[in-house]
Design a protein around this motif. Structure first.
Motif, PDB file in Angstrom:
ATOM      1  N   THR A  52       0.840  -1.181   0.000  1.00 56.06           N
ATOM      2  CA  THR A  52       0.000   0.000   0.000  1.00 56.06           C
ATOM      3  C   THR A  52       0.880   1.236   0.000  1.00 56.06           C
ATOM      4  OG1 THR A  52      -0.145  -0.087   2.401  1.00 56.06           O
ATOM      5  CG2 THR A  52      -1.886  -1.193   1.169  1.00 56.06           C
ATOM      6  N   ALA A  53       0.270   2.383  -0.051  1.00 55.45           N
ATOM      7  CA  ALA A  53       1.020   3.638  -0.129  1.00 55.45           C
ATOM      8  C   ALA A  53       2.092   3.690   0.953  1.00 55.45           C
ATOM      9  CB  ALA A  53       0.074   4.818   0.003  1.00 55.45           C
ATOM     10  N   ALA A  54       3.323   3.712   0.527  1.00 56.38           N
ATOM     11  CA  ALA A  54       4.455   3.705   1.457  1.00 56.38           C
ATOM     12  C   ALA A  54       4.694   5.109   1.999  1.00 56.38           C
ATOM     13  CB  ALA A  54       5.703   3.191   0.753  1.00 56.38           C
ATOM     14  N   ALA A  55       4.948   5.182   3.274  1.00 60.57           N
ATOM     15  CA  ALA A  55       5.307   6.452   3.903  1.00 60.57           C
ATOM     16  C   ALA A  55       6.792   6.662   3.696  1.00 60.57           C
ATOM     17  CB  ALA A  55       4.962   6.420   5.385  1.00 60.57           C
ATOM     18  N   ALA A  56       7.139   7.417   2.701  1.00 56.49           N
ATOM     19  CA  ALA A  56       8.542   7.610   2.330  1.00 56.49           C
ATOM     20  C   ALA A  56       9.168   8.716   3.152  1.00 56.49           C
ATOM     21  CB  ALA A  56       8.646   7.945   0.848  1.00 56.49           C
ATOM     22  N   VAL A  57      10.448   8.562   3.395  1.00 52.19           N
ATOM     23  CA  VAL A  57      11.247   9.595   4.053  1.00 52.19           C
ATOM     24  C   VAL A  57      12.230  10.096   3.003  1.00 52.19           C
ATOM     25  CG1 VAL A  57      12.811  10.110   5.943  1.00 52.19           C
ATOM     26  CG2 VAL A  57      11.024   8.368   6.233  1.00 52.19           C
ATOM     27  N   PRO A  58      11.849  11.120   2.218  1.00 54.23           N
ATOM     28  CA  PRO A  58      12.707  11.555   1.118  1.00 54.23           C
ATOM     29  C   PRO A  58      14.013  12.149   1.606  1.00 54.23           C
ATOM     30  CG  PRO A  58      10.858  13.036   1.356  1.00 54.23           C
ATOM     31  CD  PRO A  58      10.653  11.920   2.334  1.00 54.23           C
ATOM     32  N   PRO A  59      15.088  11.867   0.897  1.00 53.76           N
ATOM     33  CA  PRO A  59      16.381  12.425   1.277  1.00 53.76           C
ATOM     34  C   PRO A  59      16.464  13.904   0.943  1.00 53.76           C
ATOM     35  CG  PRO A  59      16.584  11.220  -0.756  1.00 53.76           C
ATOM     36  CD  PRO A  59      15.160  11.008  -0.266  1.00 53.76           C
ATOM     37  N   ALA A  60      17.261  14.603   1.691  1.00 51.58           N
ATOM     38  CA  ALA A  60      17.449  16.034   1.448  1.00 51.58           C
ATOM     39  C   ALA A  60      18.703  16.233   0.600  1.00 51.58           C
ATOM     40  CB  ALA A  60      17.559  16.765   2.775  1.00 51.58           C
ATOM     41  N   LEU A  61      18.773  15.517  -0.500  1.00 47.94           N
ATOM     42  CA  LEU A  61      19.935  15.604  -1.376  1.00 47.94           C
ATOM     43  C   LEU A  61      19.529  16.210  -2.706  1.00 47.94           C
ATOM     44  CD1 LEU A  61      21.350  12.019  -0.828  1.00 47.94           C
ATOM     45  CD2 LEU A  61      22.165  14.111   0.224  1.00 47.94           C
ATOM     46  N   ALA A  62      20.301  17.132  -3.187  1.00 39.86           N
ATOM     47  CA  ALA A  62      20.047  17.730  -4.493  1.00 39.86           C
ATOM     48  C   ALA A  62      21.042  17.122  -5.474  1.00 39.86           C
ATOM     49  CB  ALA A  62      20.173  19.240  -4.422  1.00 39.86           C
ATOM     50  N   GLN A  63      20.787  15.933  -5.947  1.00 38.88           N
ATOM     51  CA  GLN A  63      21.677  15.234  -6.857  1.00 38.88           C
ATOM     52  C   GLN A  63      21.209  15.434  -8.296  1.00 38.88           C
ATOM     53  OE1 GLN A  63      24.399  13.437  -5.949  1.00 38.88           O
ATOM     54  NE2 GLN A  63      24.099  13.883  -3.798  1.00 38.88           N
ATOM     55  N   SER A  64      22.133  15.330  -9.212  1.00 46.14           N
ATOM     56  CA  SER A  64      21.778  15.416 -10.617  1.00 46.14           C
ATOM     57  C   SER A  64      21.585  14.014 -11.165  1.00 46.14           C
ATOM     58  CB  SER A  64      22.875  16.151 -11.385  1.00 46.14           C
ATOM     59  OG  SER A  64      24.091  15.446 -11.263  1.00 46.14           O
ATOM     60  N   GLY A  65      21.115  13.916 -12.382  1.00 53.66           N
ATOM     61  CA  GLY A  65      20.896  12.622 -13.003  1.00 53.66           C
ATOM     62  C   GLY A  65      19.444  12.188 -12.858  1.00 53.66           C
ATOM     63  N   PRO A  66      19.089  11.128 -13.583  1.00 52.80           N
ATOM     64  CA  PRO A  66      17.682  10.710 -13.611  1.00 52.80           C
ATOM     65  C   PRO A  66      17.173  10.145 -12.280  1.00 52.80           C
ATOM     66  CG  PRO A  66      19.052   9.117 -14.765  1.00 52.80           C
ATOM     67  CD  PRO A  66      19.934  10.280 -14.410  1.00 52.80           C
ATOM     68  N   PHE A  67      18.060   9.697 -11.379  1.00 51.27           N
ATOM     69  CA  PHE A  67      17.633   9.090 -10.121  1.00 51.27           C
ATOM     70  C   PHE A  67      17.934   9.962  -8.908  1.00 51.27           C
ATOM     71  CE2 PHE A  67      18.826   5.517 -12.965  1.00 51.27           C
ATOM     72  CZ  PHE A  67      17.543   5.018 -13.166  1.00 51.27           C
ATOM     73  N   GLY A  68      18.357  11.181  -9.133  1.00 52.09           N
ATOM     74  CA  GLY A  68      18.794  12.052  -8.048  1.00 52.09           C
ATOM     75  C   GLY A  68      17.794  12.214  -6.925  1.00 52.09           C
ATOM     76  N   GLN A  69      16.522  12.305  -7.226  1.00 48.23           N
ATOM     77  CA  GLN A  69      15.518  12.509  -6.194  1.00 48.23           C
ATOM     78  C   GLN A  69      15.214  11.242  -5.406  1.00 48.23           C
ATOM     79  OE1 GLN A  69      12.178  14.366  -8.087  1.00 48.23           O
ATOM     80  NE2 GLN A  69      13.174  16.355  -8.144  1.00 48.23           N
ATOM     81  N   MET A  70      15.677  10.093  -5.872  1.00 48.15           N
ATOM     82  CA  MET A  70      15.419   8.836  -5.169  1.00 48.15           C
ATOM     83  C   MET A  70      16.506   8.487  -4.163  1.00 48.15           C
ATOM     84  SD  MET A  70      14.036   6.392  -8.218  1.00 48.15           S
ATOM     85  CE  MET A  70      13.759   5.027  -7.105  1.00 48.15           C
ATOM     86  N   LEU A  71      17.670   9.118  -4.253  1.00 49.95           N
ATOM     87  CA  LEU A  71      18.805   8.734  -3.427  1.00 49.95           C
ATOM     88  C   LEU A  71      18.509   8.918  -1.946  1.00 49.95           C
ATOM     89  CD1 LEU A  71      21.733  10.221  -5.498  1.00 49.95           C
ATOM     90  CD2 LEU A  71      20.717   7.945  -5.629  1.00 49.95           C
ATOM     91  N   GLY A  72      18.952   7.962  -1.153  1.00 54.64           N
ATOM     92  CA  GLY A  72      18.771   8.043   0.287  1.00 54.64           C
ATOM     93  C   GLY A  72      18.035   6.830   0.827  1.00 54.64           C
ATOM     94  N   THR A  73      17.394   7.006   1.961  1.00 59.87           N
ATOM     95  CA  THR A  73      16.711   5.937   2.670  1.00 59.87           C
ATOM     96  C   THR A  73      15.205   6.155   2.616  1.00 59.87           C
ATOM     97  OG1 THR A  73      18.579   5.738   4.179  1.00 59.87           O
ATOM     98  CG2 THR A  73      16.503   4.795   4.916  1.00 59.87           C
ATOM     99  N   TRP A  74      14.494   5.084   2.335  1.00 55.92           N
ATOM    100  CA  TRP A  74      13.040   5.130   2.256  1.00 55.92           C
ATOM    101  C   TRP A  74      12.469   3.994   3.086  1.00 55.92           C
ATOM    102  CZ3 TRP A  74      10.796   8.787  -1.138  1.00 55.92           C
ATOM    103  CH2 TRP A  74      11.706   9.491  -1.901  1.00 55.92           C
ATOM    104  N   LYS A  75      11.316   4.221   3.702  1.00 53.61           N
ATOM    105  CA  LYS A  75      10.647   3.203   4.507  1.00 53.61           C
ATOM    106  C   LYS A  75       9.165   3.220   4.193  1.00 53.61           C
ATOM    107  CE  LYS A  75      13.883   3.597   8.274  1.00 53.61           C
ATOM    108  NZ  LYS A  75      14.070   3.693   9.709  1.00 53.61           N
ATOM    109  N   GLY A  76       8.531   2.067   4.341  1.00 50.75           N
ATOM    110  CA  GLY A  76       7.097   2.014   4.116  1.00 50.75           C
ATOM    111  C   GLY A  76       6.492   0.730   4.643  1.00 50.75           C
ATOM    112  N   ASN A  77       5.192   0.731   4.759  1.00 52.12           N
ATOM    113  CA  ASN A  77       4.440  -0.422   5.215  1.00 52.12           C
ATOM    114  C   ASN A  77       3.501  -0.872   4.112  1.00 52.12           C
ATOM    115  OD1 ASN A  77       5.471  -0.276   7.900  1.00 52.12           O
ATOM    116  ND2 ASN A  77       4.113   1.456   8.240  1.00 52.12           N
ATOM    117  N   GLY A  78       3.120  -2.120   4.168  1.00 53.65           N
ATOM    118  CA  GLY A  78       2.198  -2.637   3.185  1.00 53.65           C
ATOM    119  C   GLY A  78       1.579  -3.924   3.672  1.00 53.65           C
ATOM    120  N   GLU A  79       0.991  -4.629   2.752  1.00 50.36           N
ATOM    121  CA  GLU A  79       0.329  -5.880   3.071  1.00 50.36           C
ATOM    122  C   GLU A  79       0.712  -6.931   2.043  1.00 50.36           C
ATOM    123  OE1 GLU A  79      -3.973  -5.978   2.569  1.00 50.36           O
ATOM    124  OE2 GLU A  79      -4.087  -7.022   4.501  1.00 50.36           O
ATOM    125  N   LEU A  80       1.066  -8.093   2.518  1.00 58.41           N
ATOM    126  CA  LEU A  80       1.382  -9.234   1.675  1.00 58.41           C
ATOM    127  C   LEU A  80       0.116 -10.065   1.579  1.00 58.41           C
ATOM    128  CD1 LEU A  80       3.545 -10.975   0.238  1.00 58.41           C
ATOM    129  CD2 LEU A  80       3.926 -12.081   2.436  1.00 58.41           C
TER     130      LEU A  80
END
Length: 74
Positions: free
Chosen positions: A5-33
């Protein structure tokens, strides 16, 4: 079959370049199997995204429930 389900992400405070720059860092979330037969379990996931040479993305994801532990690295 796993459904997260909708993961509660903790976005990184990094201003990186490149196509994945906004994804860099640590993310956490909950869901259901959800399993065949109607059973389901709560699942928690942690993901770590890192920049690779040449603009690539490295990732390490671990999702776990009471019965399952699912690691993924790339």
């Amino acid at each position: 079959l796993a459904v997260l389900t909708a993961a509660a992400a903790v976005p990184p405070a990094l201003a990186q370049s490149g196509p994945f720059g906004q994804m860099l860092g640590t993310w956490k979330g909950n869901g259901e199997l959800r399993l065949e037969g109607g059973k389901s379990e709560q699942m928690r996931c942690n993901a770590y995204y890192t920049a690779r040479d040449g603009g690539g993305l490295g990732l390490a994801i671990r999702c776990a429930s009471a019965s399952y532990n699912i690691p993924l690295r790339s």
